[in-house]
Design an enzyme around this catalytic site. Sequence first.
Site, short mmCIF file in Angstrom:
data_model
loop_
_atom_site.label_atom_id
_atom_site.label_comp_id
_atom_site.label_asym_id
_atom_site.label_seq_id
_atom_site.Cartn_x
_atom_site.Cartn_y
_atom_site.Cartn_z
N GLY A 21 0.80 -1.21 0.00
CA GLY A 21 0.00 0.00 0.00
C GLY A 21 0.84 1.26 0.00
O GLY A 21 0.39 2.31 -0.48
N ASP A 139 4.69 -3.95 13.49
CA ASP A 139 3.95 -4.78 12.54
C ASP A 139 4.59 -6.16 12.42
O ASP A 139 4.84 -6.67 11.32
CB ASP A 139 3.89 -4.11 11.17
CG ASP A 139 2.76 -4.66 10.29
OD1 ASP A 139 1.84 -5.31 10.84
OD2 ASP A 139 2.79 -4.45 9.07
#
Length: 393
Positions: A21, A139
Amino acid sequence: MQNGDVVEFRYRVEELLGRGGMALTYKAVEFDGNRAVVLKTPSFGTFTQEDKKTEERRLDRFSREARMLARVHHESIPDFFTQGLHNGRPYIAMQFIDGIHLRGYLRLNRPRVTEVACLGVSVARALRATHESKILHRDIKPENIMLTHGGRVYVIDFGIALPTDGDPTRYTRLGVGTTGYRAPEQILRSRDVAASDLYSLGCVLYLMLSGREPFDTSAGMDTVEDQHLNDTPDRLTGCVRDLPAELDELVLGLLEKDFSDRPTCDDVIDVLTRHLPTEGEPEPNPGFDIDLTLPFRDPERSRTHNRRHRSSRAPKPKFRRSRQINYLTRESINDRIVNAEQQAVTGEAAAAGSDMEILLEETIEAYGRSHEMTETVRQALADVRQLTGHPLQ
């Protein structure tokens, strides 16, 4: 960037590796020494004038990632080489990791305690170095853990990492992380702490040991986020055979709701180190295509393997595996399949079907649900059922 591009007279782009993204990653070759590298560059859409701030934030975040990678040095984090501009767009050049993501590994293998310990120790050591450098990863998930064909483990993708020195609040993005691996404090958007990375590691270890994430929506109506906030995951001892109690306690401790109650990186390393193989031990049997124990059993062979390996499968071992009676060998599986088929043909249908069902369970336990040997047994069970007139539904 495109295949064939020459970047600053230093790298030649070979292929697109990933399209996320926020960034694109390419494999390239360095002219001087012919070294493979990863080139990462921001991905941009078509920005209107009102979207310029979005573009500026993305560029700021990308520049921040380069600065953070440059100050973290650890054997389980890809090396940062340089940064620059290509056709007006910034890029980062870093170490190319030849291997697969943990998610792909888990599709083929059901790791045992020793493999889980090897991966967990490597990730915890990488996180300790990251936190000591005043950086939070934010993450940790299977897709951001890479395994090489020599069994080495790398933590990748610092795209949403957060520096904790200076003024970290200006870089904070609400709702960071990945559903299924986000700590309660990340979901509540209350704060970012080092223990959040350890919560995510707990989710990864739970998945490796049990074959499923600690929370999902299959058993009820609550969302995964609600379960992370309010529910206690099932104990691993109920679904993992012969699991040491201290590993169950460690993983559940990492999944504590209050971040102050979670073990530290040192705690994780201390517990898991007791379950690592020692140097000189024989190869596990059955072995997996990627052997996570190799860097601990034979460090030099692991380094050589990483330098030389370029195919998708590991080469055959140079020595015979030490057969262990509690592990299924390929030969014994094939013998039991032949025996069951003979039983089915001679009219012992019930016995053949029962034997094959037991063999399938044992093979899944030893090799994992998606390993080629498991698929062989599953197909043989279907064939036996067909012979007996009771095909699998």
